[in-house]
Every structure is written in structure tokens, then in C-alpha cells.
Scaffold this active site. Structure first.
Site, PDB file in Angstrom:
ATOM      1  N   SER A 148     -15.581 -49.443  57.450  1.00  0.00           N
ATOM      2  CA  SER A 148     -16.600 -49.828  58.420  1.00  0.00           C
ATOM      3  C   SER A 148     -16.246 -49.250  59.799  1.00  0.00           C
ATOM      4  CB  SER A 148     -16.745 -51.356  58.445  1.00  0.00           C
ATOM      5  OG  SER A 148     -17.900 -51.744  59.138  1.00  0.00           O
ATOM      6  N   SER A 149     -15.959 -50.080  60.789  1.00  0.00           N
ATOM      7  CA  SER A 149     -15.541 -49.537  62.090  1.00  0.00           C
ATOM      8  C   SER A 149     -14.319 -48.638  61.922  1.00  0.00           C
ATOM      9  CB  SER A 149     -15.222 -50.677  63.059  1.00  0.00           C
ATOM     10  OG  SER A 149     -14.830 -50.177  64.316  1.00  0.00           O
TER      11      SER A 149
END
Length: 433
Positions: A148-149
Site C-alpha cells: 500500500s503506502s
């Protein structure tokens, strides 16, 4: 529910699944996750946790494992398999922790998207340098993985610091530069929703502009994405493929497509083996919940961390006269080029057609004028032009009678795309196929 809340919920569910699986695993080794402070330049005050397996050898490899929004280094340590894989394969793992609100990484500011520009990437690179100095880690075997991030940050690290990272794996990420903003915001809804589409050249230019003047090899990239991801939507999968194939000068047409698991569709670009330049895995029916179910192990294989590292100092190159056994019965070389306007990639297969095993190999050939090697996989090549010698790496030196070894390289050309006229293996002439 906010976008960040959806990220937190989806990733937390994945972490819970992974943690439950780890709870059933054998007891962990005595090595412990420890926090390191004072590791160097750290503009955004990132925290650093480090996992060093028991029995790690000289010049170990380093993996930077980057967490999701709302997460932390310790949470990514406990919720993924990378530490247990490090125990098995003896590499060091760095777990950074973001410190801003929401615990997301800066993948959007002009500072983050420029080599040595500042922000979170500079702090992460400082962690890598600290480990190299403290543990004598191999600078040529530094890798990044993130979810994700953290998957977005993996794209940023490989794009802006090709001189630091050899390869990386992005789970549920977006292309380098896709999240860019200029208004101080750290969130780009158009990118998150898969609404930003560019040509391969445009995506590749964003990477090249991050480090003007850099002319060295580019990191290999593995990309993972679920078709039902509603947080960082699935179109970002293809946009990453566009970007990294262009960075490596490759066609978007896969060299190989297969299904390692029923819901996985894997495509490989620039070759068909495990350590190709770009690999992408699409996960049918899967949302924002990676990595789970053997994915970490597949990433470790792609990065090359499941293979033993070099056994000699990189400043000492073994020569054919001291380490190699010439094949008395002969050899055959297959040399397959894929060319474009200013460059090409080549897949090379060496077959031992003799009756005696080869213990290590050194393949010599002359590149036509104007051709110059910019990167290689499964071999070391030197010099970059003229009479070139390709030598095996630690895990593919042995070739039994009738067996083969393969490697590849990327190069530029000035118009002449001819193949080498002849090859010699450990001093013996080879036939060509």
C-alpha cells in the site's frame, strides 16, 4: 468511511491473517527486532527497527520492508513473513516507521520524488547506509518491498535511488510520480482511483527525471495487485507495468505468462526466468489485502534472496584459470536479441554439450561497435563494451553435461544491432544455435 480508514481496515485484516499463520509456525529464532537511533540524515524523523538473523554471514544482503498507512515497522515485522524468510536465507531486514499523521509515507512531494531531495526517502537511504557500515552489508544486494503506502514508497525508492536498490517488489502500489502533488497534500485521489493514465514513455520519463544524469543499471521490479482493490484501484497495476518496462527499454508484450496459483496471473518481461527485469502478478478477485498466501516467498525468489550471496569480496573477480573447468566436448550458445530504436535486451543460454561437468563458467564475446551493456541479470559482465566477459554468479556456475545455464543483459546501441560473431566458454570455442 474515509479512504485512509478503508486502507487501515483492509490491511489490518490481511495482517491478522498473516499473524495467525505465523502463530502456527515453529518457534522463532533468538534474534530480536531492535530499534536503531542516530542512523544518519533523517529529515522527517522516521523510526528504524532492524532484524538481524542468527548466523548472518559476511556481506549480507539487505531488505527494506515498508509498511502500509496506519502501520509501523514492528507491525509489518509481526504481520508478514519477511523476518522468518530472513532467518532461512540469512539477510538483514530494515523496518522503517512513518511518523506523520496517518502513518503514511511521503510519496507525493517534489522533495520525495527527487534523488537526494529530502523527506522520507532520504531517511530510508540513511538506514541502508548505516547497515552497510555497521554490518558490512553488500551494497550490490539491497532491495525494497512494501504494501500500500509502502508499495508506493518502493516505486519511489527504486525510481529516485537506482544507485542504492538492486530490485524491489510493490504490493498494491502506484507508479513513481503518480501521487505527485504541489499543494502540500499527501493524497492524490485521481491516482488512487486509477484515473491517471500515461504512455509508457511518459511514465518512464518521470523516473529518469528523478535522477538527472544517472546512466547506470536500473532496478528490477515485481508488481502485485488485486483486481478488486477499491483503495488503490486496479488500473494502477497496468500503469506500473507501462512504467517499469519502459524504464528497462522493454516491450509491454510479456515474454512469458503463467499461473503459479489458480487466482494468480503472472507475466514476465525481458526474459522468462525467475530474475527477470519486470514481473507482474494479477490476483483475481482479491482486494486491498496483500501480501498473503506465499506471496512473500515468491518475492524473495524474484529478488534473488533465496539464493546464496557471493562468497568472495566484490573487488576480487575469480578467473577462468583458477575456478573454471573447460568443457572438453564442447558447448553451444543461444543468443536471442530484442531490439528497439536505441537499445536492446539479450537472453543468452549456454549448453554444455561435452561429457564433463562445468564447475564455473566464463563466456567471452565481442560486442559490435556502438553497443554498450547497461545492466545484467544472472551474470556479471565486464567491461561494458568491446570484448566482454560474462561470469556466473554464486548460484548458477555448475553446468552438468547436457544441461544449460542462462543469463541476460540490457544494452544500448548506435545503430548496429548485429550479434557477436563468436563465443568462447572458459577458453573453448562454442557452437551457436
Amino acid at each position: 468511511m474515509s479512504i485512509r480508514s478503508r486502507i487501515a481496515g483492509a490491511v489490518a485484516a490481511a495482517v491478522a491473517i498473516a499473524a495467525a499463520a505465523l502463530a502456527l509456525a515453529p518457534p522463532a529464532a533468538s534474534a530480536q527486532l531492535t530499534e536503531v537511533t542516530g542512523f544518519g540524515t533523517n529529515p522527517t524523523g522516521l523510526r528504524m527497527h532492524l532484524y538481524v538473523p542468527d548466523g548472518v554471514g559476511a556481506r549480507p544482503a539487505v531488505l527494506v520492508a515498508v509498511h502500509y498507512c496506519t502501520g509501523s515497522g514492528p507491525a509489518f515485522y509481526s504481520g508478514t513473513e519477511f523476518a522468518s524468510l530472513a532467518d532461512r536465507h540469512k539477510f538483514i531486514v530494515i523496518y522503517p516507521s512513518a511518523t506523520r499523521s496517518g502513518s503514511c509515507y511521503d510519496v507525493s512531494s517534489p522533495q520525495a520524488l527527487r534523488h537526494d531531495g529530502g523527506s522520507d526517502p532520504v531517511g530510508i537511504v540513511s538506514m541502508v547506509r548505516w547497515v552497510e557500515q555497521r554490518y558490512g552489508a553488500d551494497p550490490g544486494r539491497t532491495y525494497a518491498v512494501g504494501a500500500s503506502s509502502g508499495g508506493m514508497m518502493t516505486n519511489v525508492l527504486l525510481g529516485a535511488y537506482p544507485d542504492v536498490f538492486e530490485a524491489g517488489a510493490s504490493y498494491m502500489g502506484v507508479p513513481f510520480g503518480c501521487f505527485a502533488t504541489t499543494d502540500g497534500s499527501s493524497w492524490n485521489s485521481a491516482c488512487a482511483n486509477g484515473q491517471i493514465s500515461r504512455t509508457p514513455q511518459q511514465w518512464g520519463d518521470l523516473v529518469r527525471a528523478a535522477y538527472p544524469g544517472y546512466g547506470g543499471a536500473r532496478p528490477r521490479m515485481q508488481i502485485w495487485h488485486g483486481t478488486e482493490d477499491s483503495t488503490l484501484r486496479y488500473p494502477n497495476f497496468q500503469e506500473q507495468i507501462k512504467q517499469w518496462t519502459n524504464v528497462h527499454g522493454l516491450s509491454q508484450t510479456p515474454a512469458r505468462t503463467d499461473q503459479p496459483q489458480p487466482s494468480w496471473t503472472r507475466t514476465r518481461y525481458g526474459g522468462t526466468g525467475t530474475n527477470v527485469a519486470v514481473e507482474a502478478v494479477s490476483l483475481q478477485g482479491v482486494g486491498h489485502s496483500l501480501p498473503v498466501g506465499g506471496m512473500a516467498g515468491a518475492t524473495i525468489d524474484f529478488l534473488g534472496l533465496s539464493e546464496p550471496g557471493p562468497t568472495t569480496s566484490p573487488s576480487i573477480t575469480p578467473t577462468a584459470t583458477t575456478t573454471a573447468t573447460p568443457p572438453p566436448g564442447g558447448c553451444r550458445v543461444t543468443y536471442t536479441m530484442s531490439t528497439w530504436n536505441t537499445g536492446f535486451t539479450t537472453a543468452v543460454t549456454i549448453t554444455n554439450t561435452g561429457s564433463t561437468p562445468v564447475s564455473a563458467w566464463s563466456l567471452a564475446f565481442t560486442l559490435p561497435q556502438g553497443q554498450s551493456v547497461t545492466g545484467a541479470w544472472n551474470a556479471t559482465l565486464s567491461p561494458s563494451s568491446g570484448q566482454v566477459t560474462a561470469r556466473n554468479v554464486a548460484y548458477n556456475g555448475a553446468i552438468a553435461p547436457g544441461a544449460s545455464a542462462s543469463f541476460g543483459f540490457q544494452a544500448t546501441h548506435s545503430g548496429d544491432t548485429a550479434e557477436p560473431a563468436a563465443f568462447t566458454l572458459n577458453g573453448s570455442p562454442c557452437a551457436t544455435a
